[in-house]
Design a protein around this motif. Structure first.
Motif, PDB file in Angstrom:
ATOM      1  N   GLN A 107      13.732  22.475 -10.162  1.00 26.33           N
ATOM      2  CA  GLN A 107      13.971  22.840  -8.765  1.00 26.33           C
ATOM      3  C   GLN A 107      14.454  24.289  -8.661  1.00 26.33           C
ATOM      4  OE1 GLN A 107      16.762  20.317  -6.761  1.00 26.33           O
ATOM      5  NE2 GLN A 107      16.669  21.460  -4.852  1.00 26.33           N
ATOM      6  N   ARG A 108      15.349  24.692  -9.556  1.00 27.22           N
ATOM      7  CA  ARG A 108      15.834  26.083  -9.543  1.00 27.22           C
ATOM      8  C   ARG A 108      14.703  27.052  -9.840  1.00 27.22           C
ATOM      9  NH1 ARG A 108      20.926  27.112 -13.024  1.00 27.22           N
ATOM     10  NH2 ARG A 108      20.901  29.048 -11.837  1.00 27.22           N
ATOM     11  N   LEU A 109      13.821  26.698 -10.771  1.00 28.39           N
ATOM     12  CA  LEU A 109      12.687  27.564 -11.081  1.00 28.39           C
ATOM     13  C   LEU A 109      11.755  27.696  -9.883  1.00 28.39           C
ATOM     14  CD1 LEU A 109      11.758  26.601 -14.736  1.00 28.39           C
ATOM     15  CD2 LEU A 109      12.575  28.808 -13.919  1.00 28.39           C
ATOM     16  N   ARG A 110      11.508  26.586  -9.180  1.00 26.72           N
ATOM     17  CA  ARG A 110      10.662  26.652  -7.985  1.00 26.72           C
ATOM     18  C   ARG A 110      11.283  27.550  -6.926  1.00 26.72           C
ATOM     19  NH1 ARG A 110      10.853  21.228  -6.815  1.00 26.72           N
ATOM     20  NH2 ARG A 110      10.544  20.317  -8.847  1.00 26.72           N
ATOM     21  N   GLU A 111      12.604  27.442  -6.736  1.00 22.77           N
ATOM     22  CA  GLU A 111      13.283  28.285  -5.755  1.00 22.77           C
ATOM     23  C   GLU A 111      13.197  29.759  -6.152  1.00 22.77           C
ATOM     24  OE1 GLU A 111      17.239  26.754  -5.548  1.00 22.77           O
ATOM     25  OE2 GLU A 111      16.628  24.936  -4.497  1.00 22.77           O
ATOM     26  N   LEU A 112      13.354  30.061  -7.425  1.00 24.43           N
ATOM     27  CA  LEU A 112      13.250  31.446  -7.877  1.00 24.43           C
ATOM     28  C   LEU A 112      11.834  31.972  -7.700  1.00 24.43           C
ATOM     29  CD1 LEU A 112      15.443  31.360 -11.108  1.00 24.43           C
ATOM     30  CD2 LEU A 112      15.933  32.590  -8.989  1.00 24.43           C
ATOM     31  N   ASP A 113      10.843  31.142  -8.007  1.00 30.80           N
ATOM     32  CA  ASP A 113       9.449  31.557  -7.805  1.00 30.80           C
ATOM     33  C   ASP A 113       9.172  31.844  -6.333  1.00 30.80           C
ATOM     34  OD1 ASP A 113       8.701  31.524 -10.461  1.00 30.80           O
ATOM     35  OD2 ASP A 113       7.939  29.449 -10.384  1.00 30.80           O
ATOM     36  N   ARG A 114       9.693  30.992  -5.445  1.00 33.09           N
ATOM     37  CA  ARG A 114       9.495  31.195  -4.014  1.00 33.09           C
ATOM     38  C   ARG A 114      10.164  32.469  -3.520  1.00 33.09           C
ATOM     39  NH1 ARG A 114      11.850  26.268  -2.360  1.00 33.09           N
ATOM     40  NH2 ARG A 114      10.721  24.816  -3.640  1.00 33.09           N
ATOM     41  N   SER A 115      11.295  32.829  -4.125  1.00 30.77           N
ATOM     42  CA  SER A 115      12.013  34.021  -3.670  1.00 30.77           C
ATOM     43  C   SER A 115      11.445  35.301  -4.263  1.00 30.77           C
ATOM     44  CB  SER A 115      13.500  33.908  -4.008  1.00 30.77           C
ATOM     45  OG  SER A 115      13.694  33.983  -5.404  1.00 30.77           O
ATOM     46  N   GLY A 116      10.452  35.186  -5.143  1.00 28.96           N
ATOM     47  CA  GLY A 116       9.792  36.372  -5.664  1.00 28.96           C
ATOM     48  C   GLY A 116      10.243  36.800  -7.043  1.00 28.96           C
ATOM     49  N   VAL A 117      11.185  36.086  -7.628  1.00 27.05           N
ATOM     50  CA  VAL A 117      11.630  36.422  -8.973  1.00 27.05           C
ATOM     51  C   VAL A 117      10.556  35.981  -9.953  1.00 27.05           C
ATOM     52  CG1 VAL A 117      13.386  35.990 -10.725  1.00 27.05           C
ATOM     53  CG2 VAL A 117      14.042  36.179  -8.331  1.00 27.05           C
ATOM     54  N   THR A 118      10.174  36.866 -10.848  1.00 31.03           N
ATOM     55  CA  THR A 118       9.155  36.524 -11.836  1.00 31.03           C
ATOM     56  C   THR A 118       9.789  36.403 -13.207  1.00 31.03           C
ATOM     57  OG1 THR A 118       8.641  38.846 -12.220  1.00 31.03           O
ATOM     58  CG2 THR A 118       7.326  37.691 -10.563  1.00 31.03           C
ATOM     59  N   ARG A 119       9.111  35.712 -14.079  1.00 34.12           N
ATOM     60  CA  ARG A 119       9.598  35.535 -15.444  1.00 34.12           C
ATOM     61  C   ARG A 119       9.205  36.737 -16.281  1.00 34.12           C
ATOM     62  NH1 ARG A 119       7.482  29.392 -16.263  1.00 34.12           N
ATOM     63  NH2 ARG A 119       8.445  28.563 -14.398  1.00 34.12           N
ATOM     64  N   ARG A 120      10.070  37.113 -17.193  1.00 28.04           N
ATOM     65  CA  ARG A 120       9.766  38.239 -18.066  1.00 28.04           C
ATOM     66  C   ARG A 120       8.559  37.930 -18.954  1.00 28.04           C
ATOM     67  NH1 ARG A 120      15.127  39.915 -21.000  1.00 28.04           N
ATOM     68  NH2 ARG A 120      15.499  37.700 -20.865  1.00 28.04           N
ATOM     69  N   SER A 121       8.401  36.676 -19.313  1.00 33.62           N
ATOM     70  CA  SER A 121       7.278  36.302 -20.165  1.00 33.62           C
ATOM     71  C   SER A 121       5.945  36.419 -19.418  1.00 33.62           C
ATOM     72  CB  SER A 121       7.441  34.879 -20.690  1.00 33.62           C
ATOM     73  OG  SER A 121       7.496  33.963 -19.619  1.00 33.62           O
ATOM     74  N   GLY A 122       5.995  36.485 -18.083  1.00 33.82           N
ATOM     75  CA  GLY A 122       4.774  36.594 -17.291  1.00 33.82           C
ATOM     76  C   GLY A 122       4.242  38.012 -17.196  1.00 33.82           C
ATOM     77  N   ARG A 123       5.043  38.985 -17.633  1.00 37.98           N
ATOM     78  CA  ARG A 123       4.592  40.380 -17.580  1.00 37.98           C
ATOM     79  C   ARG A 123       3.888  40.750 -18.864  1.00 37.98           C
ATOM     80  NH1 ARG A 123      10.203  42.962 -15.743  1.00 37.98           N
ATOM     81  NH2 ARG A 123      10.487  42.727 -17.954  1.00 37.98           N
ATOM     82  N   SER A 124       3.008  41.701 -18.760  1.00 35.00           N
ATOM     83  CA  SER A 124       2.364  42.213 -19.964  1.00 35.00           C
ATOM     84  C   SER A 124       3.128  43.426 -20.459  1.00 35.00           C
ATOM     85  CB  SER A 124       0.904  42.583 -19.666  1.00 35.00           C
ATOM     86  OG  SER A 124       0.877  43.676 -18.789  1.00 35.00           O
ATOM     87  N   ALA A 125       2.789  43.922 -21.628  1.00 28.77           N
ATOM     88  CA  ALA A 125       3.476  45.068 -22.207  1.00 28.77           C
ATOM     89  C   ALA A 125       3.267  46.326 -21.370  1.00 28.77           C
ATOM     90  CB  ALA A 125       2.999  45.288 -23.631  1.00 28.77           C
ATOM     91  N   VAL A 126       2.178  46.385 -20.638  1.00 32.19           N
ATOM     92  CA  VAL A 126       1.873  47.551 -19.812  1.00 32.19           C
ATOM     93  C   VAL A 126       2.813  47.611 -18.603  1.00 32.19           C
ATOM     94  CG1 VAL A 126       0.059  48.667 -18.441  1.00 32.19           C
ATOM     95  CG2 VAL A 126      -0.527  47.421 -20.534  1.00 32.19           C
ATOM     96  N   ASP A 127       3.276  46.462 -18.129  1.00 37.28           N
ATOM     97  CA  ASP A 127       4.106  46.403 -16.932  1.00 37.28           C
ATOM     98  C   ASP A 127       5.553  46.826 -17.168  1.00 37.28           C
ATOM     99  OD1 ASP A 127       1.940  45.450 -15.599  1.00 37.28           O
ATOM    100  OD2 ASP A 127       2.528  43.338 -15.748  1.00 37.28           O
ATOM    101  N   THR A 128       5.993  46.930 -18.424  1.00 40.11           N
ATOM    102  CA  THR A 128       7.393  47.259 -18.679  1.00 40.11           C
ATOM    103  C   THR A 128       7.670  48.709 -18.312  1.00 40.11           C
ATOM    104  OG1 THR A 128       6.885  47.781 -20.972  1.00 40.11           O
ATOM    105  CG2 THR A 128       7.679  45.553 -20.514  1.00 40.11           C
ATOM    106  N   PRO A 129       8.841  48.989 -17.749  1.00 39.73           N
ATOM    107  CA  PRO A 129       9.158  50.361 -17.298  1.00 39.73           C
ATOM    108  C   PRO A 129       9.403  51.305 -18.460  1.00 39.73           C
ATOM    109  CG  PRO A 129      10.933  48.847 -16.682  1.00 39.73           C
ATOM    110  CD  PRO A 129       9.867  48.058 -17.378  1.00 39.73           C
TER     111      PRO A 129
END
Length: 59
Positions: free
Chosen positions: A37-59
């Protein structure tokens, strides 16, 4: 089947172990529900998982 003079101790020990295991299973089930439930709420609020980013997306 005869458990002898220690029958009450044996039965009580097995019952206590079964109760503890049942409580732990219930606790894990409730925690899983709360975490999903907490993960669903975070997904709805726009928070993304770090594992979902690719190496190119890192700042």
């Amino acid at each position: 089947m005869s458990l002898g003079p220690y029958a009450s101790f044996i039965v009580t020990s097995y019952a206590a172990a079964a109760i503890v295991v049942a409580i732990l299973i219930g606790w894990v089930m409730l925690d899983y529900r709360n975490q999903t439930q907490r993960l669903r709420e975070l997904d709805r609020s726009g928070v993304t998982r770090r594992s979902g980013r690719s190496a190119v997306d890192t700042p």
